[in-house]
Write an enzyme that holds these catalytic residues in place. Structure first.
Site, PDB file in Angstrom:
ATOM      1  N   THR A 113      -6.893   9.648   8.496  1.00 15.03           N
ATOM      2  CA  THR A 113      -6.743   8.426   7.608  1.00 15.03           C
ATOM      3  C   THR A 113      -6.340   7.273   8.879  1.00 15.03           C
ATOM      4  O   THR A 113      -5.956   6.225   8.331  1.00 15.03           O
ATOM      5  CB  THR A 113      -5.375   8.531   6.777  1.00 15.03           C
ATOM      6  OG1 THR A 113      -4.312   8.892   7.671  1.00 15.03           O
ATOM      7  CG2 THR A 113      -5.650   9.197   5.571  1.00 15.03           C
ATOM      8  N   LYS A 169       0.716  -1.041  -0.004  1.00 13.71           N
ATOM      9  CA  LYS A 169       0.003   0.093   0.002  1.00 13.71           C
ATOM     10  C   LYS A 169       0.777   1.251  -0.091  1.00 13.71           C
ATOM     11  O   LYS A 169       2.009   1.313   0.698  1.00 13.71           O
ATOM     12  CB  LYS A 169      -0.825  -0.040   1.056  1.00 13.71           C
ATOM     13  CG  LYS A 169      -1.965  -1.074   1.290  1.00 13.71           C
ATOM     14  CD  LYS A 169      -2.410  -1.128   2.759  1.00 13.71           C
ATOM     15  CE  LYS A 169      -1.681  -1.533   3.883  1.00 13.71           C
ATOM     16  NZ  LYS A 169      -2.442  -1.722   5.064  1.00 13.71           N
ATOM     17  N   GLY A 205      -7.272   3.985  10.456  1.00  8.68           N
ATOM     18  CA  GLY A 205      -7.855   2.850   9.908  1.00  8.68           C
ATOM     19  C   GLY A 205      -7.799   2.576   8.644  1.00  8.68           C
ATOM     20  O   GLY A 205      -8.715   1.487   8.096  1.00  8.68           O
ATOM     21  N   THR A 206      -7.366   3.348   7.676  1.00  9.50           N
ATOM     22  CA  THR A 206      -7.287   2.970   6.160  1.00  9.50           C
ATOM     23  C   THR A 206      -6.899   1.663   5.898  1.00  9.50           C
ATOM     24  O   THR A 206      -7.380   0.948   5.132  1.00  9.50           O
ATOM     25  CB  THR A 206      -6.385   4.004   5.428  1.00  9.50           C
ATOM     26  OG1 THR A 206      -5.192   4.048   5.921  1.00  9.50           O
ATOM     27  CG2 THR A 206      -7.143   5.243   5.341  1.00  9.50           C
ATOM     28  N   GLY A 207      -6.031   1.182   6.469  1.00  6.20           N
ATOM     29  CA  GLY A 207      -5.188  -0.104   6.122  1.00  6.20           C
ATOM     30  C   GLY A 207      -6.247  -1.192   6.531  1.00  6.20           C
ATOM     31  O   GLY A 207      -6.412  -2.232   5.855  1.00  6.20           O
ATOM     32  N   CYS A 208      -6.755  -1.085   7.743  1.00 10.44           N
ATOM     33  CA  CYS A 208      -7.477  -2.287   8.294  1.00 10.44           C
ATOM     34  C   CYS A 208      -9.016  -2.266   7.182  1.00 10.44           C
ATOM     35  O   CYS A 208      -9.379  -3.194   7.027  1.00 10.44           O
ATOM     36  CB  CYS A 208      -8.116  -1.786   9.731  1.00 10.44           C
ATOM     37  SG  CYS A 208      -6.800  -1.701  11.021  1.00 10.44           S
TER      38      CYS A 208
END
Ligand SMILES: Nc1ncnc2c1ncn2[C@@H]1O[C@H](COP(=O)(O)OP(=O)(O)O)[C@@H](O)[C@H]1O
Ligand SMILES: Cc1ncc(COP(=O)(O)O)c(N)n1
Length: 395
Positions: free
Chosen positions: A334, A294, A336-339
């Site tokens: 941003t 990412k 929590g974007t990865g989860c």
């Protein structure tokens, strides 16, 4: 039976009795008949009676887990059925025709798409299990959970981490898989190398029970939060080793952010899309079928921020990389974007999408959530949470 009847009707409506050739048109005519529909309904009600009788019996738990196993096998059989139809030279393309494979399973009214989330809790509600559940719901999947750690967290960062005892992590996995089952497992924050090992053991235990285990595994190798806080307890070296040697070989896809990809590759500098591609290829060699590196942190270091937020997906089988791009949104919200991205991929895979489609749609959803959350007034810190319901509710 219901599936055959439904398929027959769809194919007959699409004119397959004229175009499918002698052998298949007979099949379509028979299966689209009212008689076949009635037989399917009778079989449905017989099965319902069976389930009702079994669930009131004495060995309820035993029968329940047998039925669960049966339903998984049945779902798999339906998938084979679909594969069979897709390979036939009928000229009908289910995917192009707007009938994704999950529609067949849903139409057969078997079980909803399920995701087991194995991750940490974020008290602030923006990341971790809380973000995962909201994302699965947004994509129409049913989620269950096994909590690995509790965190005290808010828009300022991480104030504390409390790992859940290993036995209890195993017990949650056993409870869920022994009863509700799952189509996809998604892992997030695992906090210690011992927790990684316990999760692997828990998944293997269930896999051994059901020989035809074909669940997909999405691994978000959470180590550093978007706000830059470590989400690992002491012993980074052991954690990385267990992750690489035990969990990655089981993974369908892993989704590291740039600091995580760098840690996994011995501290390598990843400062361009070309370097992300190389990192994705090298991480594929650790065993997962796909790697998604990412790019939300691509301006780390001296790099100039590009106008695009680019993620790179590498397929181990072909060695090919695909780019997923969206406009880079200037915001601090941003968290929590990865989860959110990883659990959205898990939910969409559970609904039967292929990897590239699931990643593309998940990224669209995350981008929409970031764009809709730039002015959200939740917390006074630098890392505010996102609105996971942005499609339904403006904040
Ligand atoms: N400011 C942003 N604008 C648009 N997309 C972003 C932004 N920040 C992150 N993303 C996207 O959000 C997803 C999560 O990325 P990233 O922030 O790198 O992971 P993590 O949250 O694990 O640190 C990726 O799809 C990334 O491209
Ligand atoms: C419990 C928990 N799990 C994961 C993250 C990572 O968050 P992000 O998606 O922002 O990297 C987090 N902050 N807290």
């Amino acid at each position: 039976m219901r599936l055959y009847s439904w398929l027959g009707t769809v194919l007959a409506d699409a004119g397959a009795t004229q175009t499918a050739g002698e052998m298949y048109s007979k099949w379509v005519t028979e299966n689209s008949s009212a008689e076949c529909g009635q037989l399917a309904a009778e079989l449905d009600s017989l099965l319902d009676d069976c389930v009702r009788a079994a669930s009131t019996g004495e060995s309820r738990q035993e029968i329940g887990s047998l039925l669960n196993e049966l339903s998984q096998i049945y779902t798999q059989a339906l998938q084979h059925e679909l594969d069979f139809f897709e390979q036939q030279p009928t000229g009908l393309d289910f995917h192009a025709g707007g009938l994704p494979s999950h529609a067949l399973l849903e139409a057969a009214r078997i079980i909803p798409p399920r995701v087991l989330i194995i991750a940490g809790s974020d008290s602030g509600g923006g990341a971790g299990i809380q973000a995962d559940i909201k994302s699965c719901a947004a994509h129409g999947a049913f989620s269950t959970t096994a909590v690995t750690a509790l965190t005290a967290q808010n828009s300022h960062g991480v104030q504390g981490i409390f790992p859940v005892p290993l036995d209890f992590v195993r017990e949650q996995i056993r409870s869920v898989l022994g009863d509700i089952g799952t189509d996809v497992v998604k892992t997030g924050m695992l906090a210690t190398s011992e927790t990684v090992a316990a999760v692997v053991a828990g998944l293997r235990e269930e896999r051994n029970k059901v020989e035809r285990w074909r669940r997909l595994l999405v691994v978000d190798p959470v180590m550093v939060s978007t706000s830059g806080h470590a989400l690992l307890q002491a012993g980074v070296g052991a954690f990385l080793e267990t992750l690489k040697s035990e969990l990655f070989p089981l993974a369908t896809i892993i989704t590291p952010n740039l600091p995580e990809a760098s840690l996994l590759l011995g501290g390598r500098v990843i400062d361009s899309v070309a370097a992300m591609e190389q990192a994705a290829r090298d991480l594929c060699a650790m065993g997962p079928r796909w790697v998604l590196v990412k790019g939300g942190h691509l301006d780390t270091g001296a790099q100039t921020r590009s106008a695009e937020a680019t993620d790179v997906l590498c397929d181990r089988e072909t060695g090919l990389c695909q780019h997923f791009e969206s406009s880079f949104i200037v915001t601090s919200h941003t968290h929590g974007t990865g989860c959110t991205l990883a659990s959205s991929i898990a939910a969409l895979l559970a609904r039967g999408m292929d990897m590239a489609e699931a990643v593309g749609r998940a990224k669209e959803y995350v981008s929409g959530a970031i764009a809709a959350s730039t002015d959200v007034a939740l917390g006074s810190g630098a890392q505010g949470p996102m609105n996971h319901s942005w499609m339904h509710a403006e904040w």
